[in-house]
Design a protein around this motif. Structure first.
Motif, mmCIF file in Angstrom:
data_model
loop_
_atom_site.group_PDB
_atom_site.id
_atom_site.type_symbol
_atom_site.label_atom_id
_atom_site.label_comp_id
_atom_site.label_asym_id
_atom_site.label_seq_id
_atom_site.Cartn_x
_atom_site.Cartn_y
_atom_site.Cartn_z
ATOM 1 N N THR A 99 30.052 47.324 36.115
ATOM 2 C CA THR A 99 29.020 47.692 35.139
ATOM 3 C C THR A 99 28.870 46.642 34.041
ATOM 4 O O THR A 99 27.823 46.570 33.404
ATOM 5 N N SER A 100 29.885 45.809 33.847
ATOM 6 C CA SER A 100 29.816 44.720 32.866
ATOM 7 C C SER A 100 29.321 43.423 33.496
ATOM 8 O O SER A 100 29.341 42.374 32.859
ATOM 9 N N ASN A 101 28.896 43.478 34.762
ATOM 10 C CA ASN A 101 28.387 42.320 35.502
ATOM 11 C C ASN A 101 29.412 41.201 35.605
ATOM 12 O O ASN A 101 29.074 40.017 35.536
ATOM 13 N N CYS A 102 30.676 41.570 35.757
ATOM 14 C CA CYS A 102 31.723 40.565 35.935
ATOM 15 C C CYS A 102 31.671 40.001 37.352
ATOM 16 O O CYS A 102 31.347 40.715 38.305
ATOM 17 N N ILE A 131 34.443 49.200 35.491
ATOM 18 C CA ILE A 131 34.126 48.504 34.236
ATOM 19 C C ILE A 131 33.647 47.091 34.549
ATOM 20 O O ILE A 131 32.662 46.622 33.985
ATOM 21 N N PHE A 157 38.431 40.528 28.910
ATOM 22 C CA PHE A 157 37.417 39.773 29.640
ATOM 23 C C PHE A 157 37.693 38.287 29.481
ATOM 24 O O PHE A 157 37.982 37.808 28.386
ATOM 25 N N ASN A 173 31.407 36.592 33.054
ATOM 26 C CA ASN A 173 32.719 37.067 32.636
ATOM 27 C C ASN A 173 33.481 37.586 33.847
ATOM 28 O O ASN A 173 32.886 37.950 34.867
#
Length: 163
Positions: free
Chosen positions: A113-116, A110, A72, A81
């Motif tokens: 779901t990781s709000n990148c 990913i 990240f 991120n």
């Protein structure tokens, strides 16, 4: 994607296979002589207490056929991120099964779901098959940015002396 394909987080038991994939990728990129990472280095940087990189393994019927290493990063402009794909490799005999697309989709999930705010990677300018593949998925080359790198003795000297 074939029902036989699966993607899982790598474990320390995968270190030998990960290094083998790295060597195969380096051979493909005509840079085998540049691989310095030992299995101990990979264990430390992927699974050690201060690890910041992650690895997933793609399997076909339970046998490893490819991998992706990612980490990240951060965008000050987005305040989010990002996910950066460092390496993606599918063994030559397993290409055409959909593993590359499956790995990219897994990483995209990913990132979401990781709000990148973004999902990025680099490709060698001569790697036409990869460029065509990425563009077929809707990815776009970043033509306005140039990549720079400082490594080895240059990095050490600059850190010490500023030159």
């Amino acid at each position: 994607m074939s029902n036989a394909l699966s993607i899982r987080q790598a474990t320390p038991q995968d270190i030998h296979q990960i290094r083998q994939f790295i060597l195969e990728l380096a051979i493909y990129e005509k840079a085998e002589h540049e691989v310095e990472a030992s299995e101990a280095d990979l264990h430390n940087t992927l699974f050690g207490d201060k690890a910041t990189a992650h690895c997933v393994i793609c399997e076909n019927d339970g046998a490893p056929i490819g991998f992706a290493v990612y980490f990240f990063n951060y965008s000050t402009w987005q305040g989010k991120n990002g996910l950066y794909l460092e390496d993606l490799y599918v063994s030559q005999q397993s290409r055409g099964l959909g593993a590359g697309k499956a790995l990219l989709q897994h990483l995209a999930n990913i990132a979401v779901t990781s709000n990148c705010g973004r999902f990025e990677w680099s490709v060698l300018d001569w790697n036409t098959p990869a460029i065509d593949f990425y563009e077929s998925l809707g990815a776009k080359a970043k033509s306005e940015w140039l990549g720079y790198r400082m490594d080895g003795e240059t990095l050490v000297n600059f850190a010490k002396t500023g030159q």
